[in-house]
Write an enzyme that holds these catalytic residues in place. Sequence first.
Site, PDB file in Angstrom:
ATOM      1  N   LYS A 126       3.557   8.949   9.034  1.00  0.00           N
ATOM      2  CA  LYS A 126       3.408   8.327  10.356  1.00  0.00           C
ATOM      3  C   LYS A 126       4.393   8.872  11.393  1.00  0.00           C
ATOM      4  O   LYS A 126       4.211   9.998  11.834  1.00  0.00           O
ATOM      5  CB  LYS A 126       3.432   6.803  10.197  1.00  0.00           C
ATOM      6  CG  LYS A 126       2.292   6.372   9.246  1.00  0.00           C
ATOM      7  CD  LYS A 126       1.953   4.920   9.172  1.00  0.00           C
ATOM      8  CE  LYS A 126       0.644   4.751   8.414  1.00  0.00           C
ATOM      9  NZ  LYS A 126       0.713   4.022   7.181  1.00  0.00           N
TER      10      LYS A 126
ATOM     11  N   ASP B 231       9.216   3.028   0.085  1.00  0.00           N
ATOM     12  CA  ASP B 231       8.133   3.656   0.832  1.00  0.00           C
ATOM     13  C   ASP B 231       8.346   3.313   2.298  1.00  0.00           C
ATOM     14  O   ASP B 231       7.992   2.217   2.747  1.00  0.00           O
ATOM     15  CB  ASP B 231       6.785   3.138   0.314  1.00  0.00           C
ATOM     16  CG  ASP B 231       5.602   3.688   1.126  1.00  0.00           C
ATOM     17  OD1 ASP B 231       5.849   4.355   2.160  1.00  0.00           O
ATOM     18  OD2 ASP B 231       4.457   3.444   0.719  1.00  0.00           O
TER      19      ASP B 231
ATOM     20  N   TYR C 157       0.848  -1.188   0.000  1.00  0.00           N
ATOM     21  CA  TYR C 157       0.000   0.000   0.000  1.00  0.00           C
ATOM     22  C   TYR C 157       0.881   1.233   0.000  1.00  0.00           C
ATOM     23  O   TYR C 157       1.844   1.315   0.772  1.00  0.00           O
ATOM     24  CB  TYR C 157      -0.889   0.004   1.252  1.00  0.00           C
ATOM     25  CG  TYR C 157      -1.829   1.185   1.355  1.00  0.00           C
ATOM     26  CD1 TYR C 157      -2.873   1.348   0.447  1.00  0.00           C
ATOM     27  CD2 TYR C 157      -1.685   2.129   2.380  1.00  0.00           C
ATOM     28  CE1 TYR C 157      -3.750   2.426   0.552  1.00  0.00           C
ATOM     29  CE2 TYR C 157      -2.566   3.204   2.480  1.00  0.00           C
ATOM     30  CZ  TYR C 157      -3.592   3.346   1.569  1.00  0.00           C
ATOM     31  OH  TYR C 157      -4.459   4.415   1.676  1.00  0.00           O
TER      32      TYR C 157
END
Length: 428
Positions: free
Chosen positions: A267, A239, A144
């Site tokens: 995050k 990522d 994702y």
Amino acid sequence: MLYQRSSQLFLEAQKVIPGGVNSPVRAFKSVGGTPIFVKEAKGAYLYDEDGNRLIDYINSWGPMLLGHSYEPVVNAVIEKAKKGTSFGMPTEIETQIAELAVSMVPNVDKIRFVNSGTEACMSAVRLARGFTGREKIIKFRGCYHGHSDSFLISAGSGLSTFGVPNSPGVTKGTAQDTLLADYNNLDSVKELFELNKNEIACIIIEPVAGNMGCVPPMNGFLEGLRQLCDANGALLIFDEVMTGFRLAKGGAQELFGINADIVTFGKVIGGGLPVGAFAARNEIMNFLSPVGPVYQAGTLSGNPLAMAAGLTMLQEINKDAELFKRLDEKTAYLEKGIREVLTKNNIQFVVNRVGSMISIFFCDGEVVDFVTAGKGDTPYFKNFFHKLVENGVYIAPSSYETWFITDALSYADLDETIQAIDKVTQEI
Ligand SMILES: *Cc1c(COP(=O)(O)O)cnc(C)c1O
């Protein structure tokens, strides 16, 4: 435990917010039941609207590495807010966090701040396309990279949970520029390079997959990707929205000793405020507007409150030489306890872990990619989830998610969790 107030709040929310939530996985669709509405959180604990206390293993899906309401971060945000919350003009703190981030992360000279991991990955791919002059990208099934169009193709967690591999609204044109490979399968990547000679701008990958449960890279896999990119003139994008500042100060690049060309963050880097970022060497970052031709912008990018939270978070991580060792030890302790009780209770399971990322799959064999991760998506998981909540332990409401361990967890919390897992797996 009672969920009266959560149920009521959920009913009201559904009248004015699609599905009652602002991000789909929160809705409990894959496990059923009512989402728990949080009132407040401190350290390792969530306190919900019905007065229940839960030990938290989601931690806002990663950001709360040091626990909820972490005082230095909260104070930094309060102090900053008193001086104005947004200007749309440069501020010194943006340079301070950029300097610190660049000093912690290997192999990068410059960093650009945005507002989410989605934005970071979307911008990184645009930059890779602009830099190479090529259009196609390779992503892995089950990874994702946020919800921008080119990534909503076999995209793990939220999407897998709902069994919607492709989202309506993503055009065929966009989909055909995203090529799919299998995680931990170098041959599937080689084949794509052979079929699309000189057309592939970049590979984007979660260096430790965390959105199909935790799936570590096998020995040689990331090295192989590095070599394939070099041999074919493509860029390698790590990522690190999930792994950055979680697996090591320098993220997966440091942990595995592999250099990516562009790295994305989210995050942890925002300390719980909406922040994303992408970073690379000068030759690549200088392609970005206003220096170079690749456009990227944001009214609230580098927002002072977000930067204050992020800077304080990175400072705390940077000065604590034992942090990553401690997180690894706590998570290893949890892993050992889980293995013992599940074995004792004759449960078929696989536990995958890298540092403070861990997940349990209720299946046999190994979990190395999206297909094998799917074997753990069983009715058993739903039961396990609800019974754990009843016993005061909150994990992600989907079998495709990783647990995020926070440094605020004590060994007593971990013991309580292991006991709860023992109890519920005997009951199911
Ligand atoms: C969470 C996540 C994203 C998206 O970040 P948002 O801030 O939710 O947009 C991208 N990549 C990975 C690996 C993630 O875990």
